[in-house]
Design a protein around this motif. Structure first.
Motif, PDB file in Angstrom:
ATOM      1  N   ILE A  69       0.841  -1.206   0.000  1.00 57.92           N
ATOM      2  CA  ILE A  69       0.000   0.000   0.000  1.00 57.92           C
ATOM      3  C   ILE A  69       0.873   1.252   0.000  1.00 57.92           C
ATOM      4  CG2 ILE A  69      -1.673   1.328   1.367  1.00 57.92           C
ATOM      5  CD1 ILE A  69      -2.959  -1.031   0.036  1.00 57.92           C
ATOM      6  N   LEU A  70       1.918   1.274   0.832  1.00 54.69           N
ATOM      7  CA  LEU A  70       2.811   2.422   0.902  1.00 54.69           C
ATOM      8  C   LEU A  70       3.531   2.629  -0.428  1.00 54.69           C
ATOM      9  CD1 LEU A  70       4.059   4.650   2.649  1.00 54.69           C
ATOM     10  CD2 LEU A  70       5.822   3.009   3.288  1.00 54.69           C
ATOM     11  N   PHE A  71       4.005   1.552  -1.037  1.00 56.24           N
ATOM     12  CA  PHE A  71       4.683   1.652  -2.322  1.00 56.24           C
ATOM     13  C   PHE A  71       3.742   2.207  -3.388  1.00 56.24           C
ATOM     14  CE2 PHE A  71       5.721  -0.290  -6.436  1.00 56.24           C
ATOM     15  CZ  PHE A  71       6.990   0.247  -6.624  1.00 56.24           C
ATOM     16  N   THR A  72       2.493   1.743  -3.430  1.00 59.33           N
ATOM     17  CA  THR A  72       1.518   2.228  -4.397  1.00 59.33           C
ATOM     18  C   THR A  72       1.209   3.700  -4.178  1.00 59.33           C
ATOM     19  OG1 THR A  72       0.567   0.018  -4.456  1.00 59.33           O
ATOM     20  CG2 THR A  72      -0.779   1.803  -5.343  1.00 59.33           C
ATOM     21  N   LEU A  73       1.108   4.119  -2.948  1.00 57.83           N
ATOM     22  CA  LEU A  73       0.831   5.517  -2.631  1.00 57.83           C
ATOM     23  C   LEU A  73       1.985   6.415  -3.073  1.00 57.83           C
ATOM     24  CD1 LEU A  73      -1.079   7.527  -1.239  1.00 57.83           C
ATOM     25  CD2 LEU A  73       0.191   7.111   0.858  1.00 57.83           C
ATOM     26  N   LEU A  78       4.285  10.294  -7.099  1.00 58.40           N
ATOM     27  CA  LEU A  78       5.330  10.624  -8.068  1.00 58.40           C
ATOM     28  C   LEU A  78       4.771  10.759  -9.478  1.00 58.40           C
ATOM     29  CD1 LEU A  78       8.258   8.361  -6.857  1.00 58.40           C
ATOM     30  CD2 LEU A  78       8.074  10.844  -6.653  1.00 58.40           C
ATOM     31  N   ILE A  79       3.867   9.889  -9.866  1.00 60.00           N
ATOM     32  CA  ILE A  79       3.246   9.989 -11.196  1.00 60.00           C
ATOM     33  C   ILE A  79       2.402  11.254 -11.299  1.00 60.00           C
ATOM     34  CG2 ILE A  79       1.520   8.911 -12.701  1.00 60.00           C
ATOM     35  CD1 ILE A  79       2.652   6.201 -11.826  1.00 60.00           C
TER      36      ILE A  79
END
Length: 87
Positions: A69-73, A78-79
């Motif tokens: 979840i943290l990585f996706t956030l 960034l995107i």
């Protein structure tokens, strides 16, 4: 032919004498050398597995899920700033 009747043999019950102690958390009887209570699953002193691998506690499904979840956030932020931020 004569058959002699034998006396029945008394077999003592097989039991293992286990020294018991009380769990300090739930007060149930447990074996003296136990490292975990079989009733409340509390960790008892004398466990050498903790010393060998201290990162074992982090190896859980919840930790992996929250890391995902943290990585996706972070990736989403960034995107967003790469493509949609106004200058």
């Amino acid at each position: 032919m004569l058959i002699k009747r034998s006396e029945p043999q008394i077999i003592p019950p097989m039991s293992v004498a286990v020294e018991t102690a009380r769990c300090p958390f739930c007060r149930e009887k447990i074996a003296v050398g136990a490292t975990r209570c079989k009733h409340c699953h509390a960790e008892l002193g004398g466990s050498s597995r903790k010393q060998k691998n201290p990162l074992k506690k982090l190896d859980t499904f919840r930790t992996g899920f929250l890391s995902g979840i943290l990585f996706t956030l972070v990736l989403s932020v960034l995107i967003y700033f790469q493509f949609f931020a106004t200058k």
